[in-house]
Design an enzyme around this catalytic site. Structure first.
Site, PDB file in Angstrom:
ATOM      1  N   ALA A  63       1.017  -1.010   0.054  1.00  0.00           N
ATOM      2  CA  ALA A  63       0.050  -0.101   0.035  1.00  0.00           C
ATOM      3  C   ALA A  63       1.037   1.304  -0.035  1.00  0.00           C
ATOM      4  O   ALA A  63       2.094   1.161   0.369  1.00  0.00           O
ATOM      5  CB  ALA A  63      -0.961  -0.097   1.328  1.00  0.00           C
ATOM      6  N   GLU A 131       4.908  -4.762   7.829  1.00  0.00           N
ATOM      7  CA  GLU A 131       4.008  -3.791   8.264  1.00  0.00           C
ATOM      8  C   GLU A 131       4.410  -3.369   9.660  1.00  0.00           C
ATOM      9  O   GLU A 131       4.307  -2.001  10.098  1.00  0.00           O
ATOM     10  CB  GLU A 131       2.527  -3.940   8.230  1.00  0.00           C
ATOM     11  CG  GLU A 131       1.767  -3.796   6.873  1.00  0.00           C
ATOM     12  CD  GLU A 131       1.763  -5.127   5.980  1.00  0.00           C
ATOM     13  OE1 GLU A 131       2.835  -6.089   6.437  1.00  0.00           O
ATOM     14  OE2 GLU A 131       1.310  -5.224   4.995  1.00  0.00           O
TER      15      GLU A 131
HETATM   16  N1  CAA Z   1       4.546   3.166  -0.816  1.00  0.00           N
HETATM   17  C1  CAA Z   1       4.996   4.187  -1.660  1.00  0.00           C
HETATM   18  N2  CAA Z   1       6.123   4.395  -2.404  1.00  0.00           N
HETATM   19  C2  CAA Z   1       6.800   3.365  -2.650  1.00  0.00           C
HETATM   20  C3  CAA Z   1       6.504   2.080  -1.918  1.00  0.00           C
HETATM   21  C4  CAA Z   1       5.208   2.193  -1.041  1.00  0.00           C
HETATM   22  N3  CAA Z   1       4.797   0.820  -0.474  1.00  0.00           N
HETATM   23  N4  CAA Z   1       7.363   1.094  -2.237  1.00  0.00           N
HETATM   24  C5  CAA Z   1       8.365   1.681  -2.903  1.00  0.00           C
HETATM   25  N5  CAA Z   1       7.925   3.152  -3.368  1.00  0.00           N
HETATM   26  C6  CAA Z   1       8.424   4.073  -3.961  1.00  0.00           C
HETATM   27  C7  CAA Z   1       9.890   4.782  -3.279  1.00  0.00           C
HETATM   28  O1  CAA Z   1       9.238   5.653  -2.574  1.00  0.00           O
HETATM   29  C8  CAA Z   1      10.670   5.375  -4.347  1.00  0.00           C
HETATM   30  O2  CAA Z   1      10.154   6.345  -4.984  1.00  0.00           O
HETATM   31  P1  CAA Z   1      11.024   7.811  -5.257  1.00  0.00           P
HETATM   32  O3  CAA Z   1      11.681   7.128  -6.572  1.00  0.00           O
HETATM   33  O4  CAA Z   1      10.035   8.735  -5.478  1.00  0.00           O
HETATM   34  O5  CAA Z   1      11.799   7.817  -3.937  1.00  0.00           O
HETATM   35  C9  CAA Z   1      10.268   4.170  -5.593  1.00  0.00           C
HETATM   36  O6  CAA Z   1       9.165   3.457  -5.326  1.00  0.00           O
HETATM   37  C10 CAA Z   1      11.309   3.045  -5.733  1.00  0.00           C
HETATM   38  O7  CAA Z   1      11.611   2.628  -4.536  1.00  0.00           O
HETATM   39  P2  CAA Z   1      13.063   2.361  -3.709  1.00  0.00           P
HETATM   40  O8  CAA Z   1      14.130   3.528  -4.136  1.00  0.00           O
HETATM   41  O9  CAA Z   1      12.809   2.246  -2.309  1.00  0.00           O
HETATM   42  O10 CAA Z   1      13.662   1.150  -4.188  1.00  0.00           O
HETATM   43  P3  CAA Z   1      14.498   0.040  -3.898  1.00  0.00           P
HETATM   44  O11 CAA Z   1      14.873  -0.820  -4.866  1.00  0.00           O
HETATM   45  O12 CAA Z   1      15.631   0.715  -3.224  1.00  0.00           O
HETATM   46  O13 CAA Z   1      13.807  -0.850  -2.600  1.00  0.00           O
HETATM   47  C11 CAA Z   1      11.759  -1.864  -1.932  1.00  0.00           C
HETATM   48  C12 CAA Z   1      12.690  -1.372  -2.997  1.00  0.00           C
HETATM   49  C13 CAA Z   1      12.582  -2.869  -0.880  1.00  0.00           C
HETATM   50  C14 CAA Z   1      10.607  -2.365  -2.147  1.00  0.00           C
HETATM   51  C15 CAA Z   1      11.493  -0.449  -0.965  1.00  0.00           C
HETATM   52  O14 CAA Z   1      10.814   0.522  -2.163  1.00  0.00           O
HETATM   53  C16 CAA Z   1      10.706  -0.842   0.032  1.00  0.00           C
HETATM   54  O15 CAA Z   1      10.854  -1.279   1.063  1.00  0.00           O
HETATM   55  N6  CAA Z   1       9.103  -0.422  -0.040  1.00  0.00           N
HETATM   56  C17 CAA Z   1       8.250  -0.509   0.903  1.00  0.00           C
HETATM   57  C18 CAA Z   1       7.847  -1.846   1.076  1.00  0.00           C
HETATM   58  C19 CAA Z   1       6.710  -1.841   2.152  1.00  0.00           C
HETATM   59  O16 CAA Z   1       6.949  -1.570   3.221  1.00  0.00           O
HETATM   60  N7  CAA Z   1       5.632  -2.273   1.925  1.00  0.00           N
HETATM   61  C20 CAA Z   1       4.518  -2.429   2.649  1.00  0.00           C
HETATM   62  C21 CAA Z   1       3.697  -1.141   2.793  1.00  0.00           C
HETATM   63  S1  CAA Z   1       2.528  -1.089   4.103  1.00  0.00           S
HETATM   64  C22 CAA Z   1       1.129  -2.000   3.516  1.00  0.00           C
HETATM   65  O17 CAA Z   1       1.053  -2.461   2.524  1.00  0.00           O
HETATM   66  C23 CAA Z   1      -0.113  -2.075   4.495  1.00  0.00           C
HETATM   67  C24 CAA Z   1      -0.981  -2.992   4.204  1.00  0.00           C
HETATM   68  O18 CAA Z   1      -1.055  -4.190   4.458  1.00  0.00           O
HETATM   69  C25 CAA Z   1      -2.318  -2.326   3.445  1.00  0.00           C
END
Ligand code: CAA
Length: 263
Positions: A63, A131
């Site tokens: 999300a 999360e």
């Molecule tokens: N929400 C918003 N933006 C996100 C995102 C997310 N879940 N995941 C990645 N992005 C965005 C980043 O902010 C980044 O944007 P910018 O270029 O504008 O900075 C872009 O996507 C690329 O991401 P990274 O630079 O972080 O890429 P990476 O290769 O270094 O890392 C990753 C990849 C490990 C997936 C990392 O992006 C990450 O940890 N993302 C979050 C994953 C996460 O925690 N997901 C769970 C969300 S909570 C949820 O889903 C709740 C629920 O149950 C409803």
């Protein structure tokens, strides 16, 4: 649609979450577009759906954290409901949905894949519910479906420890049915969908309903659900043609593919 694309190949539809700049993260707009896309699928023509993410790095990275960061308690609950409603729509969608997981399937990404009937993934896929590291619980079904799909102990370990797992471990614990090199993933997903689409559509739909609904009740009630859906197949054109072909003595006819109907 800005963030969801829809294509068809014969009786197979491919729905692609297409927000690569955010690794296909699910914000409200993506969720709304997904719902509208599923609502618009023509069930007289389409018999199986493949759900995937755009690009070669991420299926869905969860999300949208930016959108969630300022929510109040009430807004958080409403956002959870929004995701849950569309994921439940996918789970109970009349025809099978195959998740072709082409990279990160984290948080809401893992959760949307678990609302699909079948999960297959690429070698670079990574699954997890991160999360608790963000100060929240999984909110789009993760606490419920992961425990049902793998085991409560494994689900609890993954969720409490926010431990991501790679494709081979996802395969080992039964979260995915198969792992492919990235370039082979979509052809494999489409082939599986096309195979399903060749079979009798009423029977396939009734199998999905019987399995899903039966899993939610005890065995005595479950077999009654099966009996009703089994009975429901009879007198259909497909049942008559399918069995009639088998009973034909003519080998040619016996082996011919039945042009199954949707009625
Ligand atoms: N929400 C918003 N933006 C996100 C995102 C997310 N879940 N995941 C990645 N992005 C965005 C980043 O902010 C980044 O944007 P910018 O270029 O504008 O900075 C872009 O996507 C690329 O991401 P990274 O630079 O972080 O890429 P990476 O290769 O270094 O890392 C990753 C990849 C490990 C997936 C990392 O992006 C990450 O940890 N993302 C979050 C994953 C996460 O925690 N997901 C769970 C969300 S909570 C949820 O889903 C709740 C629920 O149950 C409803």
């Amino acid at each position: 649609m800005e963030f969801v694309t829809y294509e068809t190949e014969g009786a197979v539809a491919v729905v692609t979450i297409n927000r690569p700049k955010a690794l296909n993260a699910l914000n409200s707009q993506v969720l709304e577009e997904l719902e509208a896309t599923f609502d618009a699928i023509n069930l007289d023509e389409i018999r199986a759906v493949v759900l995937t993410g755009a690009g070669d790095k991420s299926f869905v990275a969860g999300a949208d954290i930016g959108e969630m960061s300022t929510l109040t308690k009430a807004e958080g609950e409403a956002f959870g409901k929004k995701g849950n409603d569309i994921f439940r729509k996918i789970e109970t969608f009349p025809i099978p949905v195959i998740a072709a997981i082409n990279g990160f399937a984290l948080g809401g990404g893992c959760e949307i894949s678990m609302s699909c009937d079948i999960r297959i993934c690429s070698e670079n896929a990574m699954f997890g519910q991160p999360e608790v590291g963000l100060g929240i619980t999984p909110g789009f079904g993760g606490t419920q479906r992961l425990a049902r799909l793998v085991s409560p102990g494994m689900a609890k370990q993954m969720i409490y420890a926010a431990r991501n797992i790679k494709a081979d471990e996802a395969y080992r614990i039964g979260l995915v049915n198969a792992v492919y090199p990235l370039e082979e993933l979509m052809p494999a997903a489409k082939k599986l969908a096309a195979t399903i689409a060749q079979n009798a559509p009423i029977a396939v739909r009734n199998c999905k309903k019987a399995i899903n609904e039966g899993l939610e009740v005890d065995m005595d009630q479950a077999i009654v659900i099966e009996e009703k859906l089994f009975g429901d197949c009879f007198e259909t054109e497909d049942q008559k043609a399918g069995m009639g072909n088998f009973l034909e003595k003519d080998k040619e006819k016996k082996l011919k593919v039945v042009p199954f109907q949707n009625k």
